[in-house]
Design a protein around this motif. Sequence first.
Motif, PDB file in Angstrom:
ATOM      1  N   VAL A 161       0.633  -1.188  -0.040  1.00  0.00           N
ATOM      2  CA  VAL A 161       0.060  -0.175   0.023  1.00  0.00           C
ATOM      3  C   VAL A 161       0.772   1.104   0.085  1.00  0.00           C
ATOM      4  CG1 VAL A 161      -1.683   1.354   1.295  1.00  0.00           C
ATOM      5  CG2 VAL A 161      -1.863  -1.171   1.051  1.00  0.00           C
ATOM      6  N   VAL A 162       0.635   2.267  -0.978  1.00  0.00           N
ATOM      7  CA  VAL A 162       1.423   3.468  -0.989  1.00  0.00           C
ATOM      8  C   VAL A 162       0.167   4.599  -1.014  1.00  0.00           C
ATOM      9  CG1 VAL A 162       2.535   4.975  -2.419  1.00  0.00           C
ATOM     10  CG2 VAL A 162       3.370   2.535  -2.411  1.00  0.00           C
ATOM     11  N   LEU A 163       0.478   5.416   0.102  1.00  0.00           N
ATOM     12  CA  LEU A 163      -0.503   6.585   0.160  1.00  0.00           C
ATOM     13  C   LEU A 163      -0.105   7.838  -0.632  1.00  0.00           C
ATOM     14  CD1 LEU A 163      -1.583   6.252   3.890  1.00  0.00           C
ATOM     15  CD2 LEU A 163      -2.409   4.968   1.989  1.00  0.00           C
ATOM     16  N   ALA A 164      -0.979   8.546  -1.157  1.00  0.00           N
ATOM     17  CA  ALA A 164      -0.591   9.878  -1.776  1.00  0.00           C
ATOM     18  C   ALA A 164      -1.455  10.969  -1.263  1.00  0.00           C
ATOM     19  CB  ALA A 164      -1.191   9.638  -3.310  1.00  0.00           C
ATOM     20  N   SER A 165      -0.640  12.184  -0.935  1.00  0.00           N
ATOM     21  CA  SER A 165      -1.388  13.223  -0.605  1.00  0.00           C
ATOM     22  C   SER A 165      -1.743  13.390   0.827  1.00  0.00           C
ATOM     23  CB  SER A 165      -2.658  13.689  -1.332  1.00  0.00           C
ATOM     24  OG  SER A 165      -2.509  14.031  -2.616  1.00  0.00           O
ATOM     25  N   ARG A 166      -1.660  12.181   1.656  1.00  0.00           N
ATOM     26  CA  ARG A 166      -1.775  12.158   3.151  1.00  0.00           C
ATOM     27  C   ARG A 166      -1.010  10.789   3.824  1.00  0.00           C
ATOM     28  NH1 ARG A 166      -7.547  13.014   6.079  1.00  0.00           N
ATOM     29  NH2 ARG A 166      -6.659  12.562   8.054  1.00  0.00           N
ATOM     30  N   PRO A 167      -0.491  11.262   4.810  1.00  0.00           N
ATOM     31  CA  PRO A 167       0.491  10.047   5.455  1.00  0.00           C
ATOM     32  C   PRO A 167      -0.476   9.109   6.115  1.00  0.00           C
ATOM     33  CG  PRO A 167       0.357  12.076   6.829  1.00  0.00           C
ATOM     34  CD  PRO A 167      -0.482  12.488   5.524  1.00  0.00           C
ATOM     35  N   PRO A 168       0.408   7.939   6.237  1.00  0.00           N
ATOM     36  CA  PRO A 168      -0.394   6.730   7.032  1.00  0.00           C
ATOM     37  C   PRO A 168      -0.566   6.969   8.262  1.00  0.00           C
ATOM     38  CG  PRO A 168       2.047   6.462   6.439  1.00  0.00           C
ATOM     39  CD  PRO A 168       1.684   7.443   5.887  1.00  0.00           C
ATOM     40  N   CYS A 175       4.647   6.784   1.411  1.00  0.00           N
ATOM     41  CA  CYS A 175       3.836   7.809   0.985  1.00  0.00           C
ATOM     42  C   CYS A 175       4.417   8.904   0.288  1.00  0.00           C
ATOM     43  CB  CYS A 175       2.784   8.500   1.974  1.00  0.00           C
ATOM     44  SG  CYS A 175       3.858   9.545   3.080  1.00  0.00           S
ATOM     45  N   VAL A 176       3.568   9.817  -0.588  1.00  0.00           N
ATOM     46  CA  VAL A 176       3.986  10.854  -1.338  1.00  0.00           C
ATOM     47  C   VAL A 176       3.162  11.944  -1.024  1.00  0.00           C
ATOM     48  CG1 VAL A 176       4.787  11.747  -3.578  1.00  0.00           C
ATOM     49  CG2 VAL A 176       4.689   9.229  -3.194  1.00  0.00           C
ATOM     50  N   THR A 306      -2.607  34.503  -8.282  1.00  0.00           N
ATOM     51  CA  THR A 306      -1.091  33.843  -7.726  1.00  0.00           C
ATOM     52  C   THR A 306      -1.659  32.443  -7.410  1.00  0.00           C
ATOM     53  OG1 THR A 306      -0.478  35.878  -6.458  1.00  0.00           O
ATOM     54  CG2 THR A 306       0.451  33.767  -6.075  1.00  0.00           C
ATOM     55  N   LEU A 307      -0.823  31.534  -7.940  1.00  0.00           N
ATOM     56  CA  LEU A 307      -1.302  29.981  -7.742  1.00  0.00           C
ATOM     57  C   LEU A 307       0.122  29.270  -7.163  1.00  0.00           C
ATOM     58  CD1 LEU A 307      -3.522  28.990 -10.732  1.00  0.00           C
ATOM     59  CD2 LEU A 307      -4.241  29.407  -8.417  1.00  0.00           C
ATOM     60  N   VAL A 308      -0.275  28.357  -6.267  1.00  0.00           N
ATOM     61  CA  VAL A 308       0.662  27.407  -5.716  1.00  0.00           C
ATOM     62  C   VAL A 308       0.830  26.318  -6.799  1.00  0.00           C
ATOM     63  CG1 VAL A 308       1.445  25.796  -3.937  1.00  0.00           C
ATOM     64  CG2 VAL A 308       0.233  27.833  -3.350  1.00  0.00           C
ATOM     65  N   ALA A 309       1.715  25.942  -7.580  1.00  0.00           N
ATOM     66  CA  ALA A 309       2.106  24.997  -8.517  1.00  0.00           C
ATOM     67  C   ALA A 309       2.955  24.004  -8.066  1.00  0.00           C
ATOM     68  CB  ALA A 309       2.655  25.605  -9.906  1.00  0.00           C
ATOM     69  N   TYR A 310       2.769  22.600  -8.764  1.00  0.00           N
ATOM     70  CA  TYR A 310       3.415  21.641  -8.299  1.00  0.00           C
ATOM     71  C   TYR A 310       3.319  20.473  -9.448  1.00  0.00           C
ATOM     72  CZ  TYR A 310      -0.964  19.677  -6.275  1.00  0.00           C
ATOM     73  OH  TYR A 310      -2.143  19.582  -6.153  1.00  0.00           O
ATOM     74  N   ASP A 311       4.075  19.564  -9.586  1.00  0.00           N
ATOM     75  CA  ASP A 311       3.824  18.614 -10.703  1.00  0.00           C
ATOM     76  C   ASP A 311       2.946  17.453 -10.095  1.00  0.00           C
ATOM     77  OD1 ASP A 311       3.785  16.661 -12.959  1.00  0.00           O
ATOM     78  OD2 ASP A 311       6.221  17.107 -13.017  1.00  0.00           O
ATOM     79  N   SER A 312       1.634  17.515 -10.604  1.00  0.00           N
ATOM     80  CA  SER A 312       0.686  16.355  -9.916  1.00  0.00           C
ATOM     81  C   SER A 312       1.041  15.002 -10.842  1.00  0.00           C
ATOM     82  CB  SER A 312      -0.553  16.856 -10.235  1.00  0.00           C
ATOM     83  OG  SER A 312      -1.231  17.268 -11.519  1.00  0.00           O
ATOM     84  N   ASP A 313       1.291  15.296 -12.001  1.00  0.00           N
ATOM     85  CA  ASP A 313       1.946  13.921 -12.794  1.00  0.00           C
ATOM     86  C   ASP A 313       2.929  13.411 -11.760  1.00  0.00           C
ATOM     87  OD1 ASP A 313       0.431  15.422 -14.729  1.00  0.00           O
ATOM     88  OD2 ASP A 313       1.008  13.991 -16.035  1.00  0.00           O
ATOM     89  N   GLU A 314       4.063  14.021 -11.420  1.00  0.00           N
ATOM     90  CA  GLU A 314       4.938  13.492 -10.541  1.00  0.00           C
ATOM     91  C   GLU A 314       4.740  12.876  -9.245  1.00  0.00           C
ATOM     92  OE1 GLU A 314       8.834  12.418  -9.322  1.00  0.00           O
ATOM     93  OE2 GLU A 314       8.201  12.736 -11.208  1.00  0.00           O
ATOM     94  N   LEU A 315       3.643  13.595  -8.586  1.00  0.00           N
ATOM     95  CA  LEU A 315       3.192  12.670  -7.509  1.00  0.00           C
ATOM     96  C   LEU A 315       2.576  11.642  -7.871  1.00  0.00           C
ATOM     97  CD1 LEU A 315       2.255  13.733  -4.375  1.00  0.00           C
ATOM     98  CD2 LEU A 315       0.179  14.025  -5.300  1.00  0.00           C
ATOM     99  N   GLY A 316       1.971  11.274  -8.908  1.00  0.00           N
ATOM    100  CA  GLY A 316       1.654   9.833  -9.551  1.00  0.00           C
ATOM    101  C   GLY A 316       2.623   8.901  -9.580  1.00  0.00           C
ATOM    102  N   ARG A 317       3.521   9.544 -10.463  1.00  0.00           N
ATOM    103  CA  ARG A 317       4.963   8.633 -10.944  1.00  0.00           C
ATOM    104  C   ARG A 317       5.808   8.407  -9.607  1.00  0.00           C
ATOM    105  NH1 ARG A 317       5.226  12.795 -14.961  1.00  0.00           N
ATOM    106  NH2 ARG A 317       6.713  14.169 -13.779  1.00  0.00           N
ATOM    107  N   VAL A 346       8.075  10.764   0.392  1.00  0.00           N
ATOM    108  CA  VAL A 346       8.616  11.636  -0.672  1.00  0.00           C
ATOM    109  C   VAL A 346       7.792  12.984  -0.605  1.00  0.00           C
ATOM    110  CG1 VAL A 346       8.978  12.067  -3.151  1.00  0.00           C
ATOM    111  CG2 VAL A 346       9.389   9.501  -2.296  1.00  0.00           C
ATOM    112  N   VAL A 347       8.363  14.165  -0.726  1.00  0.00           N
ATOM    113  CA  VAL A 347       7.799  15.510  -0.731  1.00  0.00           C
ATOM    114  C   VAL A 347       8.081  16.014  -2.035  1.00  0.00           C
ATOM    115  CG1 VAL A 347       7.358  17.626   0.583  1.00  0.00           C
ATOM    116  CG2 VAL A 347       7.923  15.593   1.873  1.00  0.00           C
ATOM    117  N   VAL A 348       6.688  16.367  -2.844  1.00  0.00           N
ATOM    118  CA  VAL A 348       7.035  17.279  -4.137  1.00  0.00           C
ATOM    119  C   VAL A 348       7.149  18.635  -3.571  1.00  0.00           C
ATOM    120  CG1 VAL A 348       5.838  17.577  -6.137  1.00  0.00           C
ATOM    121  CG2 VAL A 348       5.722  15.230  -5.361  1.00  0.00           C
ATOM    122  N   PRO A 349       7.932  19.366  -4.257  1.00  0.00           N
ATOM    123  CA  PRO A 349       8.007  20.767  -3.923  1.00  0.00           C
ATOM    124  C   PRO A 349       7.148  21.305  -4.682  1.00  0.00           C
ATOM    125  CG  PRO A 349       9.868  20.159  -5.306  1.00  0.00           C
ATOM    126  CD  PRO A 349       8.920  19.082  -5.278  1.00  0.00           C
TER     127      PRO A 349
END
Length: 357
Positions: A161-168, A175-176, A306-317, A346-349
């Motif tokens: 199990v891998v979690l995304a956007s929320r820690p276990p 998790c990412v 003004t938007l906070v941007a990050y690579d959501s594809d990279e979150l999935g990758r 892993v933390v996506v900047p």
Amino acid sequence: MPGPPEPHSGRPQRDARSGQPTLRDVAERAGVSAMTASRVLRDDPQVLPATRERVRAAATALGYRPNEVARSLRLGRGSGLVGLVVTNLANPFYSRLALGVDSVVAEHGLKTVIGNTGQDLDAERELVSDLVARRVDGIIAVPAGADQRHLAAAAADGVPVVLASRPPEGFAADCVLVDDFGGARDATARLLGRGHRRIGFLGSPPAVYTGTERVRGYAAALTSAGISLDPRLVRQGQTEPDEATRAASALLALPDPPTALFCSNNRNTIGAFRAIRALRASGGPPVALAGFDDFELADALGLALTLVAYDSDELGRAAGRLLADRLHDRRRGVTGETGPRPPRHVVVPTSLVEYGT
């Protein structure tokens, strides 16, 4: 010595449950035993070429497709599927996340099955249970809340199990995460740097980890500027643009309204934009807008944004890579010195982008 049985020429006997031709039908049509047919379809190199051609021709003629689930049960392997559990498929963020996951797991011969929970914990429990019963090779989940006992149970049953956007919560898992706190703090600080002192907040339900971290970053920026958080300027619980429009309109109708709004996700930002546009059309004062998550057409709104941007594809990758590594370790029996490898986080900047300025 009697020769091989004549090729089967009658109508195939369909599987009673699936309605599909069975392995026995293929064997009868090809004039071989069911065991030989199975060996051919498993690419056993010991089968004679002529027999292989006959069995494959029979399978093609009958439209036979192997039952991969049953086959995986016999071989002790999974189904070749990865379950991706998300909370809101209407949000484009999740389509990008899914594309990132799929691009990685496909390289390992796996396919992605997506399930939507609608932010409902009971639906999430049922979906995870179903995925485990179907013997998925692994699960990548965006949990709906802090109660993750069903995910812990899946991991305990041997499903990575891998979690995304929320820690276990309550169990160990990879998790990412996105830098939710830092991104929200930076965006709010940008508004403060432009002279705004009353900044409203629109966000997800309090149970959503990302929303909680982003309101925390918003509050931290205010504190750093010597400004106390005003609870009247905080609206949480909106998951769709229409809800966010109503919440933003209520904030902008206060006797002492905010001069800027910070939104914790793209759905809230879109809703807030509509409220600000309506206020501007009625001759109201200008209101600055900042939000988390970049989105298509953000540059075409005709509003400083003004938007906070990050690579959501990279979150999935990244989630896909963590899962692929766990599957690889499991196949090889790789562990650390005292047991399984420790979980990785892993933390996506994030970064700030400006539109319409």
